[in-house]
Design a protein around this motif. Structure first.
Motif: not given
Ligand SMILES: Nc1ncnc2c1ncn2[C@@H]1O[C@H](COP(=O)(O)OP(=O)(O)OP(=O)(O)O)[C@@H](O)[C@H]1O
Ligand SMILES: [Mg+2]
Lengths: 277, 294
Positions: A35-39, A230
């Motif tokens: 559950d990764r978000v590349e900010a 994104r």
């Protein structure tokens, strides 16, 4: 006032030694593998002493994250950051920066005055000095008569102004501001912008300022950093060579409109993906 | 740095135990215009209901000719309450001392333990689950046992029972208050390079105060109950619990009821005292803020 007179050659220093913030290939990933978000990805940015930098970009593009990385409230997942010539942690420990969060974040149990005094108290500033500075800062944000109120007795915009007074109160070398004027009405907003510019002019403060407002970014900044989402990255950096001091006339000048258009187009390019590197 | 501790649900349960009958105390703002009116509006309904219930009670017990050992008339209770005043208030005083002693001991230990959970994560992770488990048990059931931990004739034995009862809710709630801090406030203090001690002082403790007082209010009532129940299981005769027991055994029910009335008054006074201290300690709190229409 003719553009060009009274202009101050501020910031734009070339030497790294003169840089207050240096980011090299900074990336930030939140969450776990599943559950990764590349900010943020590959942020390269150099902010010279005395600059006024605005970060602008769509919601979720990592503006707050970048500010928090500079403030050592988050650790980068990649790359390197230097703040005031030191690792961010050391800069934080040396109280090199003051921060205004997106939320006012005032302590409910303290009066407005005591909230403004908090950083000074923690830094061990003497009582009289604290009181004097709090007074001065509250006058600056036009809340002098609310000094003895509690935060919950103020409106959202007033609370945000208290947060600004708190961040300015200890005269940090670097000011990190996350949409500080978002909750203000148009008139107060312009007034606060003017005040902020005055403070920035009078002190040697460097400002990193997050905003969603293109006119605000142009009016305040020496450079506008346009970000796209994104993953969050810098899609354009736009110089703002408007003369100082800036005032109502600045807002009516052709250069001002031209720059607003330029930023708007950079933002649009960023969103449609044309600006990708 | 601030793991959410697993106590939340338990303490919510605990808070729901809180009675609402004193809500009026918290809504009233001293010094506001129309203060008398506010008071009447706040306490009028409760006072009226009280009078109506007493009147009905008196009328019905008379009309239906209810036996005194089932339910005495309010007038009979009042009569015993007045004529026996020196005795029952004397007993009440000794019971109150036990309750207060246990309250102070249990509360102090609870707060010390709550602070220890902030300082040492091992205590939080190792002991808190047991504390929560213990808090769900009917600790009052321990009374006959705890009564014997000390000399049963000494007030200390009752204080032991009370302090165990008071300990768990206060410790769990205070711990929760010390940890359930707005992450933004922690970031703020971090940005100022505040030490853990300063974070404790400027954020955690003020944040924990409402939780702490909420637990104290529950504990104040529990401490009187605990002391009386502990007295039922033996000890000196000159206390409320033994008095109620003896009078009931002798079918002197109005006497027993008069003593229960004393216990109630003590419980309410204790509760109100804590509400007052709470107001002084945290005038900023939500529950004390001015609201529309009082
Ligand atoms: N603590 C966090 N945990 C997980 N994801 C996060 C966290 N903080 C931010 N993010 C994610 O990182 C991305 C960037 O968030 P950030 O708050 O920096 O955006 P922003 O540009 O400040 O947006 P806005 O203009 O709405 O304030 C978002 O996708 C967000 O979901
Ligand atoms: Mg943001």
């Amino acid at each position: 006032m003719v553009a060009g007179t009274n202009s101050r050659e501020r910031g734009r220093g070339d030497g790294v030694s003169d840089a207050v913030v240096v980011a090299r290939g900074v990336g930030k990933v939140f969450g776990t593998d599943t559950d990764r978000v590349e900010a943020l990805r590959g942020i390269d940015l150099q902010i010279a002493r005395g600059e006024f930098i605005s970060l602008i970009g769509p919601s979720g593009c990592g503006k707050s994250t970048l500010l928090r990385l500079i403030g050592d409230l988050l650790q980068p997942s990649a790359g390197e950051l230097v703040v005031n010539g030191k690792p961010p942690r050391q800069a934080r420990l040396d109280r090199d920066y003051g921060i205004v969060f997106q939320q006012p974040t005032l302590l409910d149990w303290r009066t407005v005055r005591a909230n403004v005094e908090l950083p000074l108290e923690i830094m061990g500033v003497a009582r009289e000095e604290r009181a004097a500075r709090a007074e001065e800062m509250l006058a600056l944000v036009q809340l002098a008569e609310f000094a003895d109120h509690h935060p919950w007795q103020l409106s959202g915009g007033m609370q945000q102004r208290v947060a600004i007074a708190r961040a300015l109160g200890f005269r940090p070398a670097l000011l990190l501001m996350d949409e500080p004027f978002g909750a203000l009405d148009e008139m107060t907003r312009e007034l606060m912008q003017q005040e902020l510019l005055r403070i920035w002019t009078e002190t040697e403060t460097t400002v990193v300022f997050v905003t969603h407002s293109i006119p605000e970014a142009v009016f305040l900044s020496t450079r506008v950093v346009v970000m796209s989402p994104r993953p969050g990255r810098i899609s354009a950096v736009i110089d703002v060579p408007l003369a100082h001091p800036r005032d109502v006339e600045t807002r009516e000048s052709d250069d001002y409109y031209r720059l607003i258009t330029e930023v708007r187009e950079a933002l649009r390019r960023g969103e449609t993906g044309e600006g990708r590197r | 740095m601030t793991p959410r501790d697993p106590t939340e649900r338990d303490v919510e349960l605990l808070e729901s135990h809180e009675t609402d009958i004193f809500a009026g105390f918290e809504g009233d703002i001293p010094g506001e215009p129309g203060r008398l009116e506010t008071w009447i509006r706040a306490y009028g309904p409760a006072a009226a209901a009280f009078v109506v219930v007493l009147a009905l009670w008196e009328i019905l017990t008379r009309a239906l000719d209810i036996e005194t050992f089932l339910l005495p008339k309010p007038s009979e209770i009042l009569d015993r309450f007045i004529t026996n005043a020196p005795i029952i208030w004397g007993h009440g005083f000794r019971t109150l001392v036990e309750a207060l002693g246990g309250f102070v001991i249990g509360g102090t230990l609870a707060v010390a333990m709550a602070f220890a959970t902030v300082r040492w994560a091992a205590i939080r992770e190792g002991l808190l689950p047991f504390a929560i488990a213990a808090n769900t048990m009917p600790i009052i059931a321990l009374a006959p046992i705890a009564n014997n931990w000390f000399n049963v004739t000494s007030p200390l034995s009752k204080m032991a029972v009370v302090s165990v009862i008071v300990f768990f809710p206060v410790m769990i709630n205070t711990t929760r208050g010390l940890f359930e801090v707005d992450p933004g406030e922690l970031d703020l203090l971090r940005s100022m390079a505040a030490t853990p001690r300063e974070v404790l002082r400027h954020v955690r403790i003020p944040n924990a105060l409402p939780y702490f007082f909420s637990a104290l209010k529950v504990a104040s009532t529990l401490s009187i109950i605990g002391a009386i129940v502990a007295e039922y299981f033996g000890g000196p005769q000159d206390v409320l619990g033994q008095y109620i027991l003896n009078r009931a055994n002798l079918f002197q029910f109005p006497d027993a009821w008069a003593a229960i009335l004393v216990a109630s008054i003590l419980g309410i006074a204790f509760y109100v005292l804590i509400v007052l201290v709470e107001r002084l300690a945290m005038p900023w709190h939500v529950s004390l803020r001015a609201t529309e229409g009082g």
